[in-house]
Motif scaffolding. Structure first.
Motif, PDB file in Angstrom:
ATOM      1  N   SER A 127       0.840  -1.204   0.000  1.00 30.86           N
ATOM      2  CA  SER A 127       0.000   0.000   0.000  1.00 30.86           C
ATOM      3  C   SER A 127       0.869   1.247   0.000  1.00 30.86           C
ATOM      4  O   SER A 127       1.925   1.304   0.634  1.00 30.86           O
ATOM      5  CB  SER A 127      -0.921   0.002   1.224  1.00 30.86           C
ATOM      6  N   GLY A 128       0.424   2.238  -0.731  1.00 28.05           N
ATOM      7  CA  GLY A 128       1.123   3.508  -0.765  1.00 28.05           C
ATOM      8  C   GLY A 128       2.278   3.577  -1.729  1.00 28.05           C
ATOM      9  O   GLY A 128       2.953   4.606  -1.819  1.00 28.05           O
ATOM     10  N   ALA A 129       2.534   2.494  -2.470  1.00 30.16           N
ATOM     11  CA  ALA A 129       3.662   2.473  -3.409  1.00 30.16           C
ATOM     12  C   ALA A 129       3.164   2.758  -4.821  1.00 30.16           C
ATOM     13  O   ALA A 129       2.012   2.479  -5.172  1.00 30.16           O
ATOM     14  CB  ALA A 129       4.372   1.130  -3.373  1.00 30.16           C
ATOM     15  N   SER A 130       4.048   3.280  -5.644  1.00 30.43           N
ATOM     16  CA  SER A 130       3.701   3.531  -7.038  1.00 30.43           C
ATOM     17  C   SER A 130       3.449   2.205  -7.753  1.00 30.43           C
ATOM     18  O   SER A 130       3.817   1.134  -7.273  1.00 30.43           O
ATOM     19  CB  SER A 130       4.809   4.320  -7.734  1.00 30.43           C
ATOM     20  N   ARG A 131       2.847   2.294  -8.929  1.00 28.06           N
ATOM     21  CA  ARG A 131       2.387   1.099  -9.631  1.00 28.06           C
ATOM     22  C   ARG A 131       3.514   0.122  -9.944  1.00 28.06           C
ATOM     23  O   ARG A 131       3.386  -1.079  -9.787  1.00 28.06           O
ATOM     24  CB  ARG A 131       1.691   1.524 -10.931  1.00 28.06           C
ATOM     25  N   ASP A 132       4.663   0.636 -10.426  1.00 31.02           N
ATOM     26  CA  ASP A 132       5.785  -0.225 -10.813  1.00 31.02           C
ATOM     27  C   ASP A 132       6.944  -0.148  -9.824  1.00 31.02           C
ATOM     28  O   ASP A 132       8.091  -0.392 -10.191  1.00 31.02           O
ATOM     29  CB  ASP A 132       6.279   0.163 -12.214  1.00 31.02           C
ATOM     30  N   ASP A 133       6.650   0.180  -8.587  1.00 28.97           N
ATOM     31  CA  ASP A 133       7.690   0.265  -7.561  1.00 28.97           C
ATOM     32  C   ASP A 133       8.445  -1.062  -7.474  1.00 28.97           C
ATOM     33  O   ASP A 133       7.828  -2.132  -7.401  1.00 28.97           O
ATOM     34  CB  ASP A 133       7.043   0.579  -6.209  1.00 28.97           C
ATOM     35  N   PRO A 134       9.782  -1.034  -7.502  1.00 29.66           N
ATOM     36  CA  PRO A 134      10.541  -2.302  -7.481  1.00 29.66           C
ATOM     37  C   PRO A 134      10.400  -3.092  -6.196  1.00 29.66           C
ATOM     38  O   PRO A 134      10.779  -4.263  -6.151  1.00 29.66           O
ATOM     39  CB  PRO A 134      11.987  -1.845  -7.708  1.00 29.66           C
ATOM     40  N   ARG A 135       9.848  -2.484  -5.145  1.00 31.95           N
ATOM     41  CA  ARG A 135       9.648  -3.229  -3.904  1.00 31.95           C
ATOM     42  C   ARG A 135       8.459  -4.189  -3.986  1.00 31.95           C
ATOM     43  O   ARG A 135       8.321  -5.076  -3.134  1.00 31.95           O
ATOM     44  CB  ARG A 135       9.413  -2.257  -2.740  1.00 31.95           C
ATOM     45  N   ARG A 136       7.603  -4.021  -4.965  1.00 34.90           N
ATOM     46  CA  ARG A 136       6.427  -4.877  -5.075  1.00 34.90           C
ATOM     47  C   ARG A 136       6.828  -6.319  -5.384  1.00 34.90           C
ATOM     48  O   ARG A 136       7.777  -6.563  -6.130  1.00 34.90           O
ATOM     49  CB  ARG A 136       5.492  -4.365  -6.165  1.00 34.90           C
ATOM     50  N   VAL A 137       6.086  -7.267  -4.833  1.00 39.76           N
ATOM     51  CA  VAL A 137       6.263  -8.682  -5.132  1.00 39.76           C
ATOM     52  C   VAL A 137       5.101  -9.115  -6.008  1.00 39.76           C
ATOM     53  O   VAL A 137       3.932  -8.967  -5.633  1.00 39.76           O
ATOM     54  CB  VAL A 137       6.318  -9.529  -3.843  1.00 39.76           C
ATOM     55  N   ASP A 138       5.423  -9.634  -7.188  1.00 37.39           N
ATOM     56  CA  ASP A 138       4.403  -9.971  -8.168  1.00 37.39           C
ATOM     57  C   ASP A 138       3.990 -11.436  -8.043  1.00 37.39           C
ATOM     58  O   ASP A 138       4.714 -12.260  -7.482  1.00 37.39           O
ATOM     59  CB  ASP A 138       4.948  -9.699  -9.573  1.00 37.39           C
ATOM     60  N   ASN A 139       2.829 -11.753  -8.578  1.00 35.29           N
ATOM     61  CA  ASN A 139       2.379 -13.146  -8.669  1.00 35.29           C
ATOM     62  C   ASN A 139       1.593 -13.314  -9.961  1.00 35.29           C
ATOM     63  O   ASN A 139       1.462 -12.387 -10.760  1.00 35.29           O
ATOM     64  CB  ASN A 139       1.548 -13.545  -7.450  1.00 35.29           C
ATOM     65  N   GLY A 140       1.101 -14.511 -10.209  1.00 39.46           N
ATOM     66  CA  GLY A 140       0.308 -14.752 -11.404  1.00 39.46           C
ATOM     67  C   GLY A 140       1.159 -15.162 -12.592  1.00 39.46           C
ATOM     68  O   GLY A 140       2.320 -15.544 -12.473  1.00 39.46           O
TER      69      GLY A 140
END
Length: 604
Positions: free
Chosen positions: A291-304
């Motif tokens: 929450s609170g991060a930009s859409r492509d923030d590198p801290r995000r963990v992706d799935n799918g």
């Protein structure tokens, strides 16, 4: 191929073949998590089939502190990883003090045609005890992160009876020119020479396939790789654009696309000529949201779904293209991408077979189709961006990451340093955007950053040997949103023997020092396991009489086979002594005797 029950991790794919060690590796990734990067030297430091133990859940993949330190010191200088400059995630793991070993391995780059640097390609050279080389190329869809996605990886092993891989040398040779900051001439020359070498290496095709070819895009060339027509077309791509879906081959029998639900909804009518599928939600991991991060923030963990695959059937067989390129305009017009093309006449690898539903009671292994569910457009409009500030922060992050940075180090007192971080040019950060920064080896900033009258970043801090870092975390905030990323700075004035000083500092006590000596003297394919033994089953010292350890035997073996290891130990023990550290009782006398013989051997 593409059987859900047949899985292989990127780490497994990097491990040297039995009886070999890593000599040189070049890797590429779009996004990079620095903690994940620590696992790569550990994986390449020992042969397949070796183990690191799993008794320490706080270590990456179960590696012990001393074992990980040993692996980093062995392999980090042999690895270069090129990554998109705006997609390096700050480390969260407590082992961030080890990042000093991999600073030179990370090369942030930008795409020359205005897109992103997106390939996931590895080229590796291993050597056996006699120096004989073997090679491996990995063409993957997996980034060097903690993402929990469905990806693919194709492993090509060198084979005298194989075929060259056209295009591989051109890709490797082009990488240094994309760097945000210039590479050293030595590293640039070695990468260029490695590219030349790869041009001559024959590789075995995966079972049932042949006619290998590597397509590169965004490096000055790279034509559309697909035919105009086919019988059947299958596309796996997590991201889509309507233009590219229309441009892909027209199929006389069937067109199918597997993607994410939001991507299928966004392309609208362009997807109506395809049979549309998504992954069954039951096979997806829940990774939560940042929450609170930009859409492509590198801290995000992706799935799918994250795999990219294009399959065409025609009258003579089937062609596959797999690699980093999504079915988007950016992938084929602006980004740096790679796709591996393969050809087969085996029907089980056809687009038709991959989507064939198994009949009830069918004994065959599960197929790709077992993971999929049909997607139907329910008329729901695609979600609009929640906040345009997300896109603005992502744009600013990419602009800032494309700037070169420096870190100037001055020793203020023994063991303490003053560090000044600066950008080489003005940062394009508007006044309404907040800016903070701090070394990646610490958790938060200890003082504010500032832009000078020319708009250049200036940030001064103090550091110890373990917090001294060329990696600088930058955080940008706009309204209630933020993005955080890492830039690698050109470091000036660091201690000449920083690596040895850091090893001595991190070993910390006599127990760890002795364990590390055993690791240095043991064979490359026998690192320390998590249970406190080396790969040969030698009990590791826990204090007391050194005679219970085979140090003398190991030192004599190194003297006969690889005296360079003794030089490493000489430098290490000298550093520990001069740094005020204690050596275990009896080690001085043992070492002096062996080192005297080693010096006489060199003079003789």
């Amino acid at each position: 191929m593409l059987q859900p029950d047949s899985r292989r991790t990127l780490v497994d794919s990097l491990r040297p073949p039995p009886g070999t060690r890593l000599d040189w590796a070049v890797g590429t990734t779009y996004s990079l998590n620095l903690t994940t990067l620590l696992v790569v030297p550990a994986a390449t430091a020992h042969s397949a089939g070796g183990g690191w133990g799993d008794d320490d859940d706080d270590e990456p993949d179960g590696f012990t502190p001393v074992g990980l330190l040993d692996a980093l010191n062995r392999a980090a200088d042999r690895i270069t990883v090129f990554c998109d400059a705006g997609q390096i995630a700050p480390p969260l793991h407590r082992r961030r003090v080890l990042l000093g070993f991999v600073e030179q391995a990370v090369v942030p780059v930008t795409a020359p045609e205005g897109g992103v640097f997106h390939p996931k390609l590895w080229a590796l050279r291993y050597v056996d005890a006699a120096g004989g080389p073997t090679y491996r190329v990995l063409v993957a869809t997996r980034n060097l992160t903690f993402d929990r996605c469905w990806d693919t990886i194709t492993v090509l092993e060198s084979d005298p009876d194989g075929q060259p891989l056209p295009g591989i040398g051109n890709v490797v040779r082009a990488l240094p020119d994309l760097s945000v900051s210039p590479l050293s001439s030595a590293r640039r020359d070695r990468i260029g020479g490695f590219g030349d070498e790869l041009d001559t290496v024959p590789f075995a095709s995966p079972a049932g396939f042949g006619d290998l070819r590597l397509h590169a895009f965004g490096l000055g060339g790279g034509s559309w790789p697909f035919p105009k027509t086919c019988h059947r077309l299958l596309v796996l791509s997590p991201f889509l654009t309507a233009h590219t879906l229309k441009r892909l081959p027209q199929a006389s029998i069937r067109r199918s696309v597997v993607s994410r639900p939001d991507a299928l909804a966004a392309v609208g009518q362009a997807g109506e000529s395809y049979d549309r599928f998504t992954l069954n939600p039951a096979v997806l991991d829940d990774v939560g949201d940042l929450s609170g991060a930009s859409r492509d923030d590198p801290r995000r963990v992706d799935n799918g779904l994250h795999a990219k695959l294009y399959v065409t059937d025609d009258e003579t067989g089937t062609s596959w293209w797999t690699g980093s390129a999504n079915a988007t305009s950016a992938a084929f017009e602006r980004n740096v991408e790679v796709l591996l093309q393969l050809r087969t006449t085996n029907e089980r690898h056809s687009a038709s077979a991959l989507l064939r539903e198994r009949k009830e009671g069918d004994p065959e292994a599960r197929t790709l189709r077992d993971l999929l569910v049909p997607w139907e457009d329910d008329g729901t409009e695609p979600e609009e961006p929640v906040d345009d500030n997300q896109d603005e922060l992502d744009r600013l992050r990419r602009l800032v990451a494309a700037v070169a940075f420096s870190a100037t180090v001055v020793e203020s007192e023994p063991g303490r340093y003053g560090v000044t971080y600066r950008s080489d040019e003005a940062l394009p950060v508007p006044e309404d955007v907040g800016l903070r920064c701090w070394p990646a080896t610490v958790g938060q900033p200890d003082r504010p950053a500032a832009l000078d009258s020319d708009g250049r970043l200036g940030y001064e801090t103090s550091a110890t040997l373990t917090t001294l870092s060329a990696f600088l975390v930058i955080e940008l905030t706009l309204a209630k949103l933020s993005t955080a990323f890492v830039v690698r700075c050109a470091m000036h004035g660091e201690p000449d023997n920083r690596r040895q000083l850091l090893v001595a500092e991190l070993l910390g006590d006599e127990h760890r020092l002795v364990r590390y000596l055993v690791a240095l003297l043991s064979d490359d394919d026998a690192p320390l396991d998590g249970d406190g033994t080396n790969g040969a089953g030698v009990d590791i010292w826990s204090g007391g009489d050194l005679e219970r350890l085979p140090l003398t035997e190991l030192m004599i073996r190194a003297l006969a086979r690889d005296s360079g290891r003794l030089r490493q130990i000489a430098d290490l023990l000298s550093t520990v002594r001069h740094g005020g550290g204690r050596l275990p009782e009896g080690l001085d006398d043992l070492w002096d005797a062996v080192w005297q013989i080693a010096r006489e051997d060199v003079r003789g």
